[in-house]
Every structure is written in C-alpha cells, then in structure tokens.
Design an enzyme around this catalytic site. Structure first.
Site, mmCIF file in Angstrom:
data_model
loop_
_atom_site.group_PDB
_atom_site.id
_atom_site.type_symbol
_atom_site.label_atom_id
_atom_site.label_comp_id
_atom_site.label_asym_id
_atom_site.label_seq_id
_atom_site.Cartn_x
_atom_site.Cartn_y
_atom_site.Cartn_z
ATOM 1 N N ASP A 39 0.856 -1.191 0.000
ATOM 2 C CA ASP A 39 0.000 0.000 0.000
ATOM 3 C C ASP A 39 0.889 1.237 0.000
ATOM 4 O OD1 ASP A 39 -3.284 0.259 1.010
ATOM 5 O OD2 ASP A 39 -2.063 2.076 0.843
ATOM 6 N N VAL A 63 1.552 1.278 -6.457
ATOM 7 C CA VAL A 63 1.331 0.286 -7.517
ATOM 8 C C VAL A 63 1.666 0.854 -8.896
ATOM 9 C CG1 VAL A 63 -0.418 -1.178 -6.389
ATOM 10 C CG2 VAL A 63 -1.141 0.892 -7.611
ATOM 11 N N TYR A 155 -12.627 7.640 -13.489
ATOM 12 C CA TYR A 155 -12.841 6.421 -12.691
ATOM 13 C C TYR A 155 -13.624 5.383 -13.494
ATOM 14 C CZ TYR A 155 -14.037 3.552 -8.566
ATOM 15 O OH TYR A 155 -14.176 2.520 -7.659
ATOM 16 N N LYS A 159 -12.269 1.695 -14.612
ATOM 17 C CA LYS A 159 -12.864 0.431 -14.175
ATOM 18 C C LYS A 159 -13.361 -0.389 -15.374
ATOM 19 C CE LYS A 159 -12.066 0.818 -9.757
ATOM 20 N NZ LYS A 159 -11.118 -0.069 -9.076
#
Ligand code: NAI
Length: 251
Positions: A39, A63, A155, A159
C-alpha cells in the site's frame, strides 16, 4: 467463511491498508494463508503484523511505480516464497468529476493507480505463476466498470479498462494454469466514500435508498466473495466480472 485450502498459501493484496483490501487481507489471514500487503500508506498494517507475526508482512510503495512493485514482490517472495493468489485491490476515486472537470493530473492519477497499477503488479507476478502452472488473480473493478453513474469520467473509464484487461488476461493465460476474474462492488462502506457519510449523511441515505437491497455493504462481504472466487470451488469461473452491489445494476 472457512476454507481449509488456504493454509500455507501466499496471497499478495494491494491497497491492504484500508477498506476492502484490508478486509481481504484479514479474511485470508483468518483462513491460515500467508498475506503480503502492499500500500502507499501504512494505515493499520503494523497492527496486523503484530496480530499475525508469522503470517503477515508488508511493503510501502505505489502500484503505479514499477520499481516499488518489483521491490515489493521480491520482498514477498523472500518472506513467503511463491505467490499463489494476487488481489489487485488498490484504487482511487475521482470525486465523480465529469470530463470537463477532469484535468490531466487527475486523469493520470486515476489511470496510473487503477489501470497501470493492476498491469504492473500482474506482470511482476504472472511469470512465477506460469512457471508453477498455477495462479489466481482477482482484480477490483466496480459497478463503474459496467454502467455509468458509479464514478466520474476517469474512474468509470479506468474500471471499464480493468474489466477488459481481466477478460484478456484470463483468455491469454488460462491454459497455463492461470484463473483471472474481477469483482464489481456497489456501495461498500469504506474510507473511500466517507464523504457520503459526512454531516447528516444525506448522500449515504440516498445511495442506500437507490440500492434495491436498501443498504450499504461492509468490506467483509466483498472479502467473503473473494475467498470463494479464489478457491477451487470456483475453478470453472474464468474471465468474468461478478457484481456485489445489492442489485444496483439489475434495476
Ligand atoms: P479505500 O480508500 O478504503 O482503500 C484503498 C487503498 O488503496 C488505500 O489503502 C490506499 O492507500 C491504497 N492506494 C491508493 N493508491 C495507491 C497506490 N498508488 N499504490 C498502492 N496503494 C494505493 O478504498 P476501498 O473502498 O477499500 O476501495 C478498494 C477498491 O475497491 C478500489 O479499487 C475501489 O475502486 C474499489 N471499489 C470500491 C467501492 C466502494 O464502494 N468502496 C465500490 C466499487 C469498487
């Protein structure tokens, strides 16, 4: 939920310091798995390490930064050996910004974290899974990966990208022992949407009313679905996106 098969298995979870990722980490720890968390923030990770000193370890990094991802996976392998299950859960929301309200910095942050982060972590771990002819990958999509209205422009685009990436990933590698799927949560009560609960919580009430099930879900409910989806009971489930949304996209 109890699954005996996870004892001794190793799970790498991104975004494990908060919300759904944290619940997934706890669910696998409770089922005897080794969990390596990754994280950008420390959050409650030191507490988990105290509670599960032998089963749990973590690294801090992003990430979306390849060197961080490479270092984390090396650390995970040093501590636990082979990674059996990868949960790409880290993600960021865009404040429901429409495209004209989305500047390049916001677009890049959302795409880099949600899409590039999933790709980088997958590519780092996939070769060892292929070498062992076995590996489970579960990516975190959203209802925003299936319909409009679950996020803003960046977003929702990110996704939808995860949904496509997951299908292609599974198709390309399923004959090499890999099983990849995605989860599409609806309204899950986590720090990501704490703004909805702020003040008189009008927004949170509205979301609950708009959801056929009439309520928000807890992160542990998504973790339970993850336990099932990663298990051998789900061995024939390939390249799909499973909604856990209280009926949101069915209405
Ligand atoms: P959260 O905000 O509670 O947790 C997200 C975690 O990801 C945080 O610990 C954060 O530090 C970490 N993270 C953010 N950027 C990172 C980076 N660059 N590198 C590493 N870690 C990073 O959010 P929540 O709700 O637990 O969300 C988890 C996933 O579930 C996300 O992918 C989100 O899009 C997805 N999701 C959440 C829903 C909800 O209602 N809460 C609904 C649908 C999908």
């Amino acid at each position: 939920m109890k699954f005996e098969e996870y004892t001794g298995k190793t799970v790498l979870v991104t975004g494990a310091a908060s919300g759904i990722g944290r619940a997934q980490a706890i669910a696998f720890l409770e089922n005897g798995a080794n969990v390596f968390a990754f994280d950008i923030q420390e959050g409650n990770l030191p507490t988990l390490q105290k509670e599960y000193p032998l089963q749990f370890a973590y690294a801090i990094g992003s990430v979306s930064v390849k060197e961080d991802v490479t270092r984390a996976v090396q650390e995970a392998c040093n501590v636990f050996g082979t990674i059996d299950i990868l949960l790409n859960t880290a993600g960021v929301l865009d404040g429901f910004a429409k495209t004209l309200d989305t500047d390049e910095a916001l677009w890049e942050k959302i795409m880099d974290t949600n899409v590039k982060g999933t790709y980088l972590m997958t590519n780092e771990i996939l070769p060892q899974m292929i070498a062992h002819k076995s590996g489970i990958i579960i990516n975190m999509a959203s209802i925003a990966g299936l319909v409009a209205g679950g996020g803003g422009a960046a977003y929702t685009a990110s996704k939808h990208a995860i949904v496509g990436y997951t299908k292609q990933l599974d198709m390309d590698y399923c004959r090499e022992g890999i099983r990849a799927n995605a989860i599409a949560p609806g309204a899950i009560q986590t720090p990501m949407n704490q703004a909805d609960f702020a003040g008189d919580g009008e927004m949170a009430k509205w979301v609950a009313e708009e959801t056929p099930a009439g309520r928000w879900a807890q992160p542990s409910e998504v973790a339970n679905l993850t336990l099932y989806l990663a298990s051998t009971a789900a061995d024939y489930i390939h390249g799909v996106v499973i909604p856990i949304d209280g009926g949101w996209i069915a209405k």
